[in-house]
Write an enzyme that holds these catalytic residues in place. Structure first.
Site, short mmCIF file in Angstrom:
data_model
loop_
_atom_site.label_atom_id
_atom_site.label_comp_id
_atom_site.label_asym_id
_atom_site.label_seq_id
_atom_site.Cartn_x
_atom_site.Cartn_y
_atom_site.Cartn_z
N CYS A 79 0.84 -1.21 0.00
CA CYS A 79 0.00 0.00 0.00
C CYS A 79 0.87 1.25 0.00
CB CYS A 79 -0.91 0.00 1.22
SG CYS A 79 -1.92 1.49 1.37
N CYS A 85 -0.32 6.03 7.20
CA CYS A 85 -1.63 5.62 7.69
C CYS A 85 -1.50 4.77 8.94
CB CYS A 85 -2.37 4.86 6.59
SG CYS A 85 -3.97 4.20 7.09
N CYS A 88 -2.54 0.05 9.31
CA CYS A 88 -1.75 -1.17 9.22
C CYS A 88 -0.39 -0.97 9.87
CB CYS A 88 -1.55 -1.59 7.76
SG CYS A 88 -3.07 -2.13 6.94
N GLN A 268 -18.99 -8.68 12.94
CA GLN A 268 -17.70 -9.29 12.66
C GLN A 268 -17.14 -8.65 11.39
OE1 GLN A 268 -15.87 -11.24 14.45
NE2 GLN A 268 -17.39 -11.63 16.05
N TYR A 295 -23.19 -11.46 25.40
CA TYR A 295 -22.66 -10.42 24.51
C TYR A 295 -23.06 -10.78 23.08
CZ TYR A 295 -19.70 -9.24 28.55
OH TYR A 295 -19.22 -8.91 29.80
N GLU A 315 -27.51 -9.17 25.76
CA GLU A 315 -26.69 -8.11 25.16
C GLU A 315 -26.96 -6.79 25.87
OE1 GLU A 315 -24.49 -5.54 23.28
OE2 GLU A 315 -24.30 -7.68 22.79
N ASP A 363 -18.84 -13.46 23.74
CA ASP A 363 -18.02 -12.71 22.77
C ASP A 363 -18.00 -11.25 23.18
OD1 ASP A 363 -16.66 -11.77 20.59
OD2 ASP A 363 -18.29 -12.06 19.15
N CYS A 389 -11.28 -10.72 20.76
CA CYS A 389 -10.41 -10.02 19.81
C CYS A 389 -9.19 -9.44 20.51
CB CYS A 389 -11.19 -8.93 19.07
SG CYS A 389 -11.94 -7.69 20.14
#
Length: 431
Positions: A79, A85, A88, A268, A295, A315, A363, A389
């Site tokens: 990129c 940026c 990433c 997701q 969740y 939730e 989650d 995550c």
């Protein structure tokens, strides 16, 4: 201000160092004065001169001044925005080394919690160009609009021609969206943009500081027609979201059940990553007849699990659980999928409430599910699946479960966040 910043820069110290490893945030780590130095966009084996910018933890944050000798595994970033940026961190790392580092993130986090040899399955890779949700920033500067992601360690907006991470449909939206925002923003004004590729087309949420004018609404209507968008929603200064134009319902489909997506709702990030998670979760909970989805979001796991079990979805976000409830009702699943609006961090399900379930999936956000994991550790639930995550909070919650009598059967890392230091994990536990 500029003069003071210039003096500060001149007073900063430049050191020569060798990069020894890559840290959890994706920065290369070397040492100066016996302390760690964190330098973004570097790799193990690099020798470089770096400017120490500020304290970070027990060491320093630094920037590259000059690479004296590159280490092995360095490749050209695909990129043109890489390095500026902030989206990433690791496009410059050869692919196999990158994959090994992603797996090591999970191993290291688990090792810190006493899992010396965790049952870790191979990393599942998700291809670039498949991210269906993008959070963008926009800023008008003179007669142009910068639209893209924030610069690394800065609030400055990088004007991106496209993005290799997001799906093509989102990249193709950038030019017409940039042109439209030129009519909406005044010089110096900023806006946050969330774009989601749904089954019905792109769903846009725009967040600014002031109400929309009639001319702005007309410009957005023209954008929606020209780009064939599903919906555009406006939110002024954190007020409730206001639909500007709805051409089609912005829907996501989970196990053949269409869910009306609330503006800006959690999803997701990739379709392939979601499919991998759903496959692992449903297999791990196979045979369960009463399952709690904690969740639950808008129903990513609830509806697939409802094909073979009764599901109670819990939730804390009112709009998300409302969308899940409405979808279950429309699909005539009201007796199979029950719902509850509840803040599980502040008010987790107790061990008594958990007793009726033979399977649990949770989650949580990046902060993890410490309170709920502590209650699960006291419960008799035979099967638990954790989705996370964040390797550090996942490992903490895994340790709580294992200390409460569960066994970690296996954990699978899934690289939904390519070229970033983030990684998804799904793990099965049993007692």
């Amino acid at each position: 201000m500029a003069e003071r910043q210039s003096k500060q820069r001149r007073s900063r110290r430049v050191v020569e160092l060798a990069i020894e490893s890559i840290g959890a945030r994706g920065d290369g780590i070397g040492r100066a004065d016996g302390r760690p130095v964190y330098v973004p966009f570097t790799l193990p084996g690099d020798r470089l001169r770096a400017e120490l910018e500020r304290p970070r933890g027990d060491g320093y944050a630094a920037r590259i001044v000059e690479v004296l000798a590159p280490g092995p595994g360095r490749v050209a970033a695909p990129c043109p925005h890489f390095g500026a940026c902030g989206g990433c961190a690791l496009q410059h790392l050869e692919d196999q080394r990158y994959a090994a580092w992603k797996e090591q993130l999970v191993r290291t986090a688990l090792a810190h919690r006493g899992f010396a040899d965790p049952p870790l399955r191979p990393l599942q890779r998700i291809a670039p160009g498949t991210r269906r949700r993008a959070s963008l920033a926009a800023e008008r500067v003179g007669r142009s609009v910068r639209l893209g992601f924030h610069e690394h360690r800065s609030h400055r907006v990088i004007d991106a021609a496209g993005c290799l991470v997001v799906s093509p449909v989102l990249s193709l939206l950038l030019p017409p969206l940039r042109e439209t925002l030129l009519a909406l923003l005044v010089d110096g004004e900023r806006m946050e943009v969330t774009a989601v590729a749904t089954a019905a087309g792109v769903d846009l949420l725009l967040e600014g500081k002031r109400p929309l004018s009639l001319a702005s609404r007309e410009a957005l209507a023209a954008l929606a027609d020209g780009a064939d968008l599903a919906r555009i929603t406006w939110r002024a200064d954190r007020s409730p979201p206001e639909p500007v134009i709805v051409r089609r319902p912005a829907q996501i489909v989970f196990a053949d059940v269409a869910v009306d997506l609330p503006p800006g709702a959690f999803l997701q990030p990739t379709v392939a990553g979601e499919a991998a998670l759903v496959a692992i979760v449903t297999q791990a909970l196979e045979g369960c007849r009463q399952v709690a989805d904690l969740y639950a979001g808008c129903g990513t796991f609830s509806f697939p699990l409802a094909r073979s079990a009764r599901v109670h979805a819990v939730e804390g976000d009112a709009e998300a659980i409302g969308a899940l409830t409405a979808a279950a009702r429309r699909a005539a699943l009201g007796q199979t999928v029950t719902t509850e609006h509840r803040d599980l961090a502040a008010d987790p399900l107790t061990e008594d409430e958990l007793t009726r379930f033979d399977g649990i999936v949770f989650d949580p956000p990046r902060a993890g599910a410490r309170s709920q994991a502590e209650r699960l550790a006291l419960s008799p639930v035979p099967k638990v699946v954790a989705v996370s995550c964040d390797p550090a909070t996942f490992a903490r919650d895994a340790r709580i479960l294992v200390d409460g009598g569960y066994r970690l059967l296996e954990a699978t890392p899934i690289d939904q966040f390519i070229w970033s230091p983030h990684v998804e994990i799904v793990a099965a536990f049993a007692r």
